[in-house]
Each structure stands twice: as C-alpha cells, then as structure tokens.
Design a protein around this motif. Structure first.
Motif: not given
Length: 434
Positions: A51-80
């Motif tokens: 499943r794809f989802t749209l959101g933002e990648v952020v710095d985990p320490e400061t919360g600064e937005a780094l980029d708008q991006a798509l995230l694609l999730v794979f669940r074990a064992p169905r991943s590369y």
C-alpha cells in the motif's frame, strides 16, 4: 560479512545525481517502527503490505519536514528481502536523499553494506545464490543479450537446470549405496556410465557458454583491417547506420584507428576502423599499419575487408577468429571467392548475412542461454573434473568423486552449506541499496 544480520538497514537505491524521483530503502526487524519515527501521515505500522501513502519525511529529533514523499510498505515475508520493509519515494535531489537517509539513521536504522538487501533475500530464501548473482548481472547489463540471459537466471531457469543435475547424481549415489549394501538383492549394476555421460554432457554444454557470457557482460572488440581503399570506413558506417568515419577515394588517408560503439544481436561491440595495410615508406602511415596489425591480434573478431571491384590484394596472415568480406558487391567483380562474404555498403546487400556471421563467430550457432559468472564457471569446472575422475572408477569406488561433484554443483545455488567466504565473494561487487 555476518550471515545472521536482522537489524534495520537503509540505503539510497537510485543512482547518484539529480533526478525527478529518488528512492530510499529500509528493511529489517523493526523497520516499520523506524519508518513511523520519520513519517508524518498514516502510521506505517498500521498499513497493509503493498500500500502507498502520501505524507512527509521528517527529522525524528526536530520534527523538521524534509520532503513530501510516497511511502510504500511491504510486510514479511512478501518483500524483496523477506523482511518487513518500506521504500520512501522522494524528489530526486541529492540533498533530499541525504537528509532522508540521515533521518532514518537517527531513528534507529544503520547504513546498509553493499549488496546487503540482496544478501538478506538470499538468507531468507527469497533467492538462491545463482539468482542473487543474476541480480547483479541484470543491474550491470550493458547489452540486450546480457539482460535476457541475466533475467532468465533470475527467474530460476539456471537453478532448475542445476537442481535436475544434482537429483540425477543423488539418485546415482543412492543406487551405488544400494548395490554395496544389498548385493544379494540383485540391484542392477552398470547404470553409472550412462548417467555420468549424460550429466557431463549437460555440464560441458553450460561451460561452452562461458565465452558468450564474457562477451555479453564485457562486450567484444571488432577490428576492420584490409588494404587502403578496400571499403573499411564505408563498411563501418554501414554497420553503425550513420556516418562515423570519413570516406575518401585517396589511398592511405586513414593513418590511425577510429573506434565506434555499436550493438549487434544484443552484444555490445567496439568496432575499430584501422589504417590500410600496405608497404609504405611514409613513417606515419607505417606506424598506422603496425598499429592496425596489433589491434587485429588483440581483437575478439577481425573483419578482413577486400574490394572485389579492384585487383585482388595478397591475403595477409589472419588470426583464427576472422571473417573475410568482399566489399562493393553492387559493382561488377574482378574476382570472386566463396570464402568471402559479399557486401555492399552502398545498397546494404549482404549486410544482414554479415551481421549474422559476426554473431555466430562470437557466440556460436546457438548463442548463450545463461549469463555465467566466473565463480559459476569455476564450480562447473570442478564438477566436471570430479565426474571425469568418477568415470575411470568402478562403481563401488566412485562415491567420493560423486559427492565432491555434487558439492560443486550445490555451491552454484547455495542451498547446501556454503562458506561465508563464498557468499561474501558473490556480494562484494554489489552497489549499496541493492
């Protein structure tokens, strides 16, 4: 390289430089937890696989937005890799990708080593060792032949062939053991000769593809030699399909060599047009002739070019891998020779036949079915040597030789015990992110 790594790893998976899209990969135990620390949007831990989802990648320490991006999730064992994994598809700026990678490290991942994603795919049973090598070959393929051969191995065709050979040798070992353990049961003897002959034939057929594998991976050097004004430059242009070499009716105008890349039947070639070969007092032209002869000696294939509409020149000594070409087939001939392929660079007559002759001279009649690595070629040679030894032994003494041949074949797929050194050798040339 440890073979029991499970911790989350990350890497940039797209080539260096600017691009519209960049991909950062993350895989391992706790990968989705790490992803949740750098993601502003739907929680990756709650997303189903694929499943794809749209959101933002952020710095985990400061919360600064780094980029708008798509995230694609794979669940074990169905991943590369066979693990929980995800991909961040960001804008392709080097600055963006670098910051996303830094954020993942801050969130608990570590930087992946070269080839570690594919190594984990191997360790988790998603690929065997032959398929893992095919991944690298496919990434590095420069010609269409290498691409086709690598894809065939990645899809498992080579592994299935090796597995079938292993099964036949295992059956033979079982037969020999039964013959030794239960002689009173009348187990049929003299079965080994036929099995060994057939398996050796299959292995020798694979080893015959070693040359085509090297050519498909590294390409071949094609030298055009002949007397001045034989039509070498025109033939080079005809093979290329565009004007690369200057053509002149004045003899001796080509005094140095000229290189041009082309691809024939999926084979990357470097064609080299050389100075005309003749006796000359001009020191510059003589140096060009000497260089032309050296290039011919080092080439994978030589095209000796002669003008059949002019008096026939004396035939110089030619290397074993040479094709003889009679140019200007559109003009009335002054001589004919069935050993020469008639070609017209002007009309294209005979050009297709020449290209097919080049393919056959480089690859053989059948070409290559698989793209074999040097490691695979070595393993096949070891198996062949052990089986040749087994042929000279009586059935009750050939067990050890068969075992060693089986071990060599098994190392191709890595399904039996394979040393860490062998596995490291397979993955040492992979890029980070693959």
């Amino acid at each position: 390289m440890s073979l029991s790594l499970k911790d989350p790893i990350c890497a940039i998976a797209t080539p260096p430089g600017k691009g519209a899209i960049g991909v950062v990969r993350l895989s391992g135990e706790g990968a989705l937890e790490v992803a949740s620390r750098v993601w502003r949007g739907k929680d990756p831990r709650r997303l189903p696989g694929g499943r794809f989802t749209l959101g933002e990648v952020v710095d985990p320490e400061t919360g600064e937005a780094l980029d708008q991006a798509l995230l694609l999730v794979f669940r074990a064992p169905r991943s590369y890799t066979g693990e929980d994994a995800c991909e961040f598809q960001t804008h392709g700026s080097p600055a963006v990708l670098r910051r996303v990678l830094e954020a993942l490290v801050k969130a608990g991942a570590r930087l992946a080593r070269p080839g570690e994603f594919t190594l984990r795919a191997y360790l988790n049973g998603k690929l065997d060792l032959a398929q893992a090598e095919a991944v690298l070959a496919l990434v590095e393929a420069e010609g269409d032949l290498a691409r086709r051969q690598a894809l065939r191995s990645l899809e498992g065709s080579f592994s299935r062939k090796i597995a079938a050979l292993e099964d036949r040798l295992l059956s033979l070992l079982a037969h020999i053991q039964a013959l030794l353990d239960y002689p009173e049961e009348g187990v049929e003897a003299h079965r080994a000769e036929a099995v060994l002959r057939e398996v050796l034939g299959e292995i020798e057929g694979l080893l015959a593809q070693a040359r085509s594998s090297r050519l498909a991976q590294k390409g071949a050097r094609l030298a055009l030699i002949g007397a001045p004004n034989a039509g070498k430059s025109s033939l080079l242009n005809a093979l290329l399909g565009y004007e690369r070499a200057l053509v002149s009716p004045i003899p001796g105008t080509t005094r140095d060599y000229l290189e041009a890349p082309l691809e024939l039947f999926g084979i990357p070639l470097l064609a080299v047009d050389t100075a005309g070969i003749r006796e000359t007092s001009d020191p510059l032209e003589r140096a060009g002739v000497e260089r032309a002869l050296r290039i011919a000696e080092e080439a994978d294939l030589v095209l000796y070019v002669a003008d059949r509409a002019a008096p026939r020149p004396p035939l110089p000594p030619l290397p074993a891998r040479a094709l003889k070409v009679a140019t200007k087939a559109d003009l009335p001939p002054l001589w004919e020779d069935p050993g020469f392929l008639p070609v017209s660079s002007l009309t294209g007559e005979g050009l297709a036949a020449l290209k097919e002759a080049i393919r056959e001279a480089l690859l053989g009649r059948e070409g290559g079915e698989y793209l074999l690595s040097e490691r695979q070629i070595e393993a096949l040679h070891r198996a062949r040597e052990r089986l040749l030894e087994a042929q000279d032994l009586p059935e009750d003494l050939m067990g050890l030789a068969l075992e060693e041949a089986l071990q060599a074949l098994a190392s191709l797929r890595g399904r039996r015990q394979v040393s860490e050194e062998v596995v490291a050798r397979v993955f040492q040339n992979f890029c980070v992110g693959k």
